[in-house]
Scaffold this active site. Structure first.
Site, short mmCIF file in Angstrom:
data_model
loop_
_atom_site.label_atom_id
_atom_site.label_comp_id
_atom_site.label_asym_id
_atom_site.label_seq_id
_atom_site.Cartn_x
_atom_site.Cartn_y
_atom_site.Cartn_z
N ASN A 209 0.81 -1.00 -0.09
CA ASN A 209 0.09 -0.06 -0.20
C ASN A 209 0.92 1.20 0.00
OD1 ASN A 209 0.62 0.56 2.85
ND2 ASN A 209 -0.52 -1.18 3.22
N ASP A 279 -4.64 -6.41 4.70
CA ASP A 279 -5.56 -7.29 5.33
C ASP A 279 -5.51 -8.59 4.66
OD1 ASP A 279 -6.89 -5.38 6.73
OD2 ASP A 279 -7.99 -4.68 4.96
N LYS A 289 9.82 -16.41 -10.33
CA LYS A 289 8.99 -15.29 -11.11
C LYS A 289 7.99 -15.69 -12.07
CE LYS A 289 9.51 -11.25 -14.02
NZ LYS A 289 10.43 -10.69 -14.81
N ASP A 307 -4.97 -10.21 12.60
CA ASP A 307 -5.44 -8.93 13.21
C ASP A 307 -4.76 -8.77 14.48
OD1 ASP A 307 -6.62 -6.87 14.53
OD2 ASP A 307 -8.33 -6.80 12.78
N ILE A 308 -3.81 -7.63 14.32
CA ILE A 308 -2.90 -7.43 15.71
C ILE A 308 -3.83 -6.75 16.75
CG2 ILE A 308 -1.05 -5.71 16.40
CD1 ILE A 308 0.01 -6.00 13.63
N LEU A 309 -4.68 -5.90 16.37
CA LEU A 309 -5.38 -5.23 17.59
C LEU A 309 -6.37 -6.11 18.14
CD1 LEU A 309 -6.24 -1.62 16.11
CD2 LEU A 309 -4.74 -2.23 18.02
N LYS A 338 -15.11 0.39 14.08
CA LYS A 338 -13.94 -0.31 14.66
C LYS A 338 -13.46 -0.11 16.06
CE LYS A 338 -9.20 -0.41 12.82
NZ LYS A 338 -8.08 0.14 12.10
#
Length: 401
Positions: A209, A279, A289, A307-309, A338
């Site tokens: 990202n 995600d 390749k 998911d860390i949190l 959230k």
């Protein structure tokens, strides 16, 4: 926040950033510090000793050969007097002389003769800052326990843009406050995750990202300046480790970041999830390749990343949890959902795009917690991070009261 009766020796070396040091003296005295200023000969070409004398309320020393002062070994008296020594700005020349243990003027002699902790705030042209000789000198100083504060990045007096700007007076003031154990997060252990994560498709390609990591790094620096011991878990970014007590752990993938954050958070007081964690990841990584085939489509099967949190909030005991929500629309709705769904203590929401968020120097945030919210208006990411950390410290103290 106080520096009452603390003794700070401010060294000022030659550079245009010397004008900022005038404001720094004022800010230190506003908090009750006693300030004495020592200037290099070069610094007097930018700001006069009279200016610093008026602001500090004390005589300013420039020369090692001042007969009236040195009759009583004045440089030794100053070296013993100081509880902290801060050189701001610290030119490339002064850094080089300090690294090599030279004592050819009053300022460098004082640094060698004093047992006080030494901090330097570099200020120079971005090309000079990047030079291997300067970086080697800094590595030597860090190895001796010298604290390097900054520099910041941005437009410079010479017209260049890049790293090399001296930190602002308030940032340097707060660093000194934190060094005495007086910051809002003094004695706290804070974990900050920052930057993107990359998920490999094959040895050449990846899914990622647009996060630059600048906001997370600014938050890590702000937490360190507030007195915290910071563990910065950084995704793949090209950013220098922030100033202050910051322990850096570099990772690449979401799984690696998850493992590093969970480990670091085991004995942490606060976790600030500023990273833009992917995600999803490719379910399988090709060992070679992938080759393009004319007219053929390529389908990737993606698996969900941990998911860390959510992992932390599910634990019986966990740090004070601060999430981030970067959204393109319906920011408040998604952020508050959230906050509730992941059982967070606070969330910082921002709209990305329109010159904000990713790949920009500025941002704006809205903070949400159970029963409250606060707008943090558009500002540089450095300024915004300082305000965010102040609000986190405030909410943390209330939660632990």
């Amino acid at each position: 926040m106080s520096l009452a009766h603390r003794r700070v020796l401010l060294g000022v070396s030659g550079g245009i950033a010397a004008y900022k040091s005038c404001e720094l003296v004022r800010r230190l005295r506003d908090l009750g510090a006693e300030v004495r200023v020592v200037m290099t000969e070069g610094a007097t070409h930018f700001v006069t000793p009279t200016t610093f004398q008026a602001l500090s309320g004390a005589s300013v020393r420039v020369s090692l050969w001042d007969e009236s002062a040195e009759a009583a070994m004045g440089h030794i008296e100053l070296a013993r007097w100081a509880e902290r020594i801060l050189i701001a700005p610290a030119s490339a020349d002064v850094l080089a002389r300090l690294a090599h243990g030279q004592a050819d003027d009053l300022l460098t002699t004082l640094c060698l003769a004093s047992a006080a902790p030494l901090s330097v705030a570099p200020a120079m042209n971005q090309q000079m800052w990047a030079h291997p000789a300067v970086q080697a000198n800094l590595a030597t100083l860090r190895g001796r326990g010298v604290t390097v504060l900054g520099p910041a990045a941005g437009e410079q007096a010479c017209g260049d843009i890049g790293s090399g700007r001296m930190l602002e007076p308030l940032e340097l003031r707060d660093a000194l406050v934190a060094s005495f154990g007086g910051g809002a997060l003094a004695g706290r252990r804070v974990v900050v995750s920052a930057g993107p994560t990359y998920e490999d498709i094959d040895p050449v390609r990846f899914i990622g990202n647009r996060s630059s990591g600048k906001m997370g790094f600014a938050v890590a620096e702000a937490a360190a300046l507030a007195g915290a011991h910071v563990i910065l878990v950084a995704g793949p970014v090209s950013l220098p480790t922030p100033a202050g007590v910051v322990e850096r752990v570099d990772v690449r993938s979401a799984a690696q970041m998850h493992a590093a954050v969970i480990e670091a958070s085991a004995d942490a007081d606060i976790y600030i999830a500023a990273a833009a964690v992917g995600d999803y990841r490719p379910q399988q990584v090709a060992p070679c390749k992938l080759k393009k085939q004319a007219g053929a489509e390529l389908t990737l099967t993606l698996a969900e990343n941990p998911d860390i949190l959510a992992t932390l909030s599910a634990q019986p005991t966990h740090p004070f949890l601060v999430g981030f929500a970067a959204e393109t629309h319906d920011v408040a709705t998604y952020a508050q959902d959230k906050l509730r769904r992941k059982k967070l203590d606070m969330i910082a929401a921002n709209r990305v795009g329109e010159g904000l968020g990713f790949e920009t120097a500025e941002n704006a945030l809205t903070l949400y917690w159970e029963g409250g919210s606060k707008e943090l208006p558009r500002a540089s990411k450095t300024e915004l991070a300082r305000e965010l950390v102040a609000r986190i410290a405030e909410r943390f103290q209330r939660a632990r009261a």
